[in-house]
Scaffold this active site. Structure first.
Site, PDB file in Angstrom:
ATOM      1  NE  ARG A 206     -30.417 -30.684 -20.114  1.00 28.64           N
ATOM      2  CZ  ARG A 206     -29.975 -30.948 -21.294  1.00 28.64           C
ATOM      3  NH1 ARG A 206     -30.460 -32.174 -21.616  1.00 28.64           N
ATOM      4  NH2 ARG A 206     -29.609 -30.144 -22.363  1.00 28.64           N
ATOM      5  CE1 TYR A 207     -32.930 -27.213 -19.303  1.00 27.92           C
ATOM      6  CE2 TYR A 207     -33.157 -28.492 -21.119  1.00 27.92           C
ATOM      7  CZ  TYR A 207     -32.330 -27.797 -20.297  1.00 27.92           C
ATOM      8  OH  TYR A 207     -31.025 -27.340 -20.615  1.00 27.92           O
ATOM      9  CB  THR A 208     -40.517 -32.399 -18.956  1.00 29.80           C
ATOM     10  OG1 THR A 208     -39.780 -33.406 -18.949  1.00 29.80           O
ATOM     11  CG2 THR A 208     -40.219 -31.502 -20.192  1.00 29.80           C
TER      12      THR A 208
END
Length: 747
Positions: A123-125
């Site tokens: 969800r962050y990359t």
């Protein structure tokens, strides 16, 4: 045998069910999970990730999108498995330290060489495809591959991707199936492309021809590959083996700088391994270790030697042997072939089979294009008819109820041609120009002839494939990272070599108790002994030398002096450290350098020369050193000072013989040769024995003491006692037969 009962439940023997279930599972894991396909070099999850990203429009020039979006599409459309496993497969394809040519271009935290699994959650990359992924995707949609339904039958996915280069060798892969595994190392794109081109030019080329181009694997690290060429050839011939890599280092201002580690070696783990040895005092020559890595130098480990006298080559050889500064990688080139069967293949077989795949792919692409060209030419032929009869065509379209059928009947048009005319807008129909149609027809006709010529000629097809391989290789080329260098085998430094050599004295008592004192300036006889015990023997040496004990049966044993108790105590019994034969006792203690020559003998008159290292036996039971005649005893070993030394042998009968020591055989064990004649019967009943054994120089004098009597024999006096080894010798002067003591006087 199976049957279905009235409740609709299928019944079968448990054995049949388990065999069938295990076989199905095995085949599924092998074919659809763990092994790559030779054509595109991808496992199914990798192929689905790359394809899903291309369907999302995430090419190399697109904006990055959240990785969770890609993973969601992969799972929802093509790969109904766990999201973490799918994301991890995607991460590996994005890590430049894991993949030689990353297929995914990642933004954010995608892990580090120190901890490849330290990547951030999906969800962050963000991610998109890398430029080199084009070699897998550019020919999709050109009739090059077959499609298959996805898991729920709502979509279609390619069975494989139309790779323009042998990707199976470029990035390699690893995987564990059921009953088999795969470990294919990565290679350099220039070398693999050149090898493929060479095989196109010379299909009969052998493995040795290929290996003139392909040096070996090329891992995503600048560490060295140190496997010999003969081993690499064997790997490429058989498809399996082991590749060895070693870190690269240099000396800089007296420090050792490690700048590259073997593939998948963790810098923090290497530092921990070295630090552990330093803490355990196993690296006394190393003072400090630092990690100076930064964004410019991802790997920079600094070792600080204790002084400039430290042998850095020996130190690094030890670290290579004991840490991850040197690693071996299993090679097992197992893959799904064009026959859809798993097999371990050699390099030549892989390249030739991939070229067959490429010929099929290019042929399908050209045939697909040819079909399109022929279809367009057919349409243009109809449009030309419409142009030449434009007014009549317009009239038919305006007034006929079924203009398509009328056009086909009036101008002998095909269904496709009639549809093409009717699908034209009125303004386009009115603007049809003969020159434009003619120009397009001529251009497509040239393309048709070219396509048919290539498809009709194997030579032209190979030339086209060769040209495309060379263009792609040039586009994505980069220099080799892992240099191949043949190095000496890493050798671990023994603990004794690393321990400072200090003078020690090993003392043995009559009752077999042993201890070790520091230094040589002690009086062993003045030490404290247990009640009823006393001094027997001692030996002086260094702490990094072995101490050898010789027992009454002729066996020798070796111990580390540092393992012995301190001389401040009364020692420990040797029987707790050695396994002596029943009734045997320790008679002598010896310490010397490994290459020091010694004279070993029995009182039966036999002897031989050996090296100190021949006495060393690390097992508790020792080794047979001297073979003793019946009733004979071992004499104290004598140190051979030089090769010109003379042996002085004196028997209890008062006979003395002097002969060169070099006349004795050099053995590692045995009985030896006869030094002086003693009748076997006398030796057996011990009525005559060898009582004195000396080593002297040819200029030495001997002082004989017997009671109060003293006689000095000078070198010239000793001449009459010199003879060949094995003689009886000459009789000593009267009165020197009993209680004889001898002193050697060297010039």
């Amino acid at each position: 045998m199976t049957n279905i009962n009235y409740e609709g439940i299928e019944q079968m023997p448990l054995r049949t069910f388990t065999e069938k279930a295990y076989l199905n599972y095995s085949m599924y894991v092998i074919m659809d999970r763990a092994l790559p396909f030779i054509g595109d070099g991808l496992k199914p999850v990798q192929r689905r990730i790359v394809y899903a990203m291309s369907e999302l429009g995430l090419n190399a020039t697109a904006k990055y999108k959240k990785s969770a979006r890609t993973v969601g599409d992969v799972l929802g459309k093509f790969h109904p498995h766990g999201d973490s496993a799918c994301y991890e497969a995607m991460v590996l394809m994005a890590q430049p330290f894991s993949y030689r040519y990353p297929l995914v271009d990642g933004q954010g935290n995608w892990g580090a060489p120190d901890d490849p699994k330290s990547f951030a959650a999906m969800r962050y990359t963000e991610s998109r495809l890398s430029k080199i992924s084009e070699i897998l995707l550019n020919e999709l949609g050109q009739g090059t591959v077959d499609y298959q339904p996805n898991f729920d039958g709502t979509l279609a996915e390619p069975q494989y991707l139309p790779a323009r280069l042998p990707h199976i060798l470029l990035n390699g892969t690893t995987g564990i199936a059921v009953g088999m595994a795969t470990d294919i190392p990565p290679h350099n794109i220039n070398e693999i492309a050149d090898a493929a081109v060479m095989l196109l030019d010379n299909p009969k080329a052998g493995l040795d021809d290929v290996l003139e181009i392909v040096q070996g694997p090329d891992f995503p690290t600048e560490a060295e590959i140190i496997s010999p060429k003969s081993e690499i050839r064997k790997i490429y011939e058989q498809g399996r083996g082991s590749i060895k890599m070693r870190a690269t280092w240099k000396k800089e201002d007296g420090e050792i700088i490690i700048s590259a580690l073997p593939h998948q070696s963790s810098p923090s783990k290497v530092i921990a391994q070295i630090a552990e040895q330093m803490t355990a005092k196993k690296l006394p020559m190393l003072e400090d270790i630092r990690d100076e890595a930064d964004h410019e130098n991802p790997i920079r480990i600094v070792l600080v030697p204790r002084s400039n006298r430290v042998d850095t080559d020996a130190l690094m050889a030890h670290l290579f042997a004991t840490t991850d500064l040197e690693k071996s990688y299993r090679v097992n080139m197992n893959m799904i072939g064009l026959d859809h069967k798993p097999a371990v293949k050699g390099l030549l077989e892989i390249l030739n089979e991939w070229l067959d795949f490429r010929r099929t792919t290019v042929t399908r692409r050209l045939q697909y294009r040819l079909d399109k060209v022929l279809s367009r030419l057919h349409i243009l032929e109809g449009l030309m008819i419409a142009f030449l009869n434009i007014d009549e065509v317009i009239e038919i379209i305006r007034h006929e109820d079924d203009p398509k059928a009328e056009l086909m009947a009036r101008f002998n048009l095909s269904d496709e041609q009639a549809d093409a005319i009717l699908n034209l807008r009125l303004r386009h129909l009115a603007k049809l120009e003969e020159n434009q149609l003619k120009a397009e027809q001529d251009e497509l006709e040239k393309e048709r002839l070219n396509l048919e010529a290539i498809l009709g000629s194997e030579r032209r097809l190979n030339t086209l494939i060769k040209k495309e391989i060379q263009e792609d290789a040039k586009k994505y080329a980069n220099p080799r990272m892992s240099q191949l260098v043949e190095r000496e085998e890493a050798k671990m430094i023994s603990e004794s070599d690393m321990t400072p050599a200090e003078p020690v004295t090993v003392i043995l008592s009559e009752m077999g108790w042993v201890r070790c004192a520091k230094g040589h300036d002690i009086d062993p006889k003045s030490l404290s002994y247990k009640a009823g015990d006393s001094y027997l023997a001692h030996a002086c040496g260094k702490s990094n030398q072995a101490v050898v004990f010789i027992d009454s049966t002729g066996r020798s044993y070796a111990l580390d002096p540092l393992s012995l108790p301190s001389a401040r105590s009364q020692g420990e019994p040797l029987t707790g450290k050695l396994n002596l034969p029943t009734g045997a006792t320790i008679e002598y203690v010896v310490m010397a350098s490994e290459q020091q020559e010694l004279l070993m003998a029995s009182d039966a008159g036999y002897g031989f020369i050996c090296k100190f290292e021949d006495l060393i036996a690390r097992n508790k039971a020792g080794k047979a050193l001297i073979s003793l005649p019946e009733n004979a005893k071992v004499l104290k070993p004598k140190t051979l000072i030089n090769s010109t030394a003379l042996v002085v042998a004196i028997t209890s009968a008062g006979r003395m013989l002097i002969f060169p020591a070099q006349d004795l055989p050099v053995l590692s064990k045995g009985k030896g040769n006869k030094m002086i004649t003693i009748p076997a019967a006398n030796a057996k009943d011990r009525s005559e024995l060898l009582t004195k054994l000396l080593l002297i120089s040819d200029q030495a004098s001997l002082e004989f003491y017997s009671g109060k009597r003293k006689i000095v024999l000078k070198p010239e006096d000793l001449q009459k006692f010199r003879a060949e080894r094995g003689r009886k010798g000459s009789t000593l002067p009267r009165g020197l037969h009993t209680n004889l003591e001898i002193m050697v006087i060297e010039p």
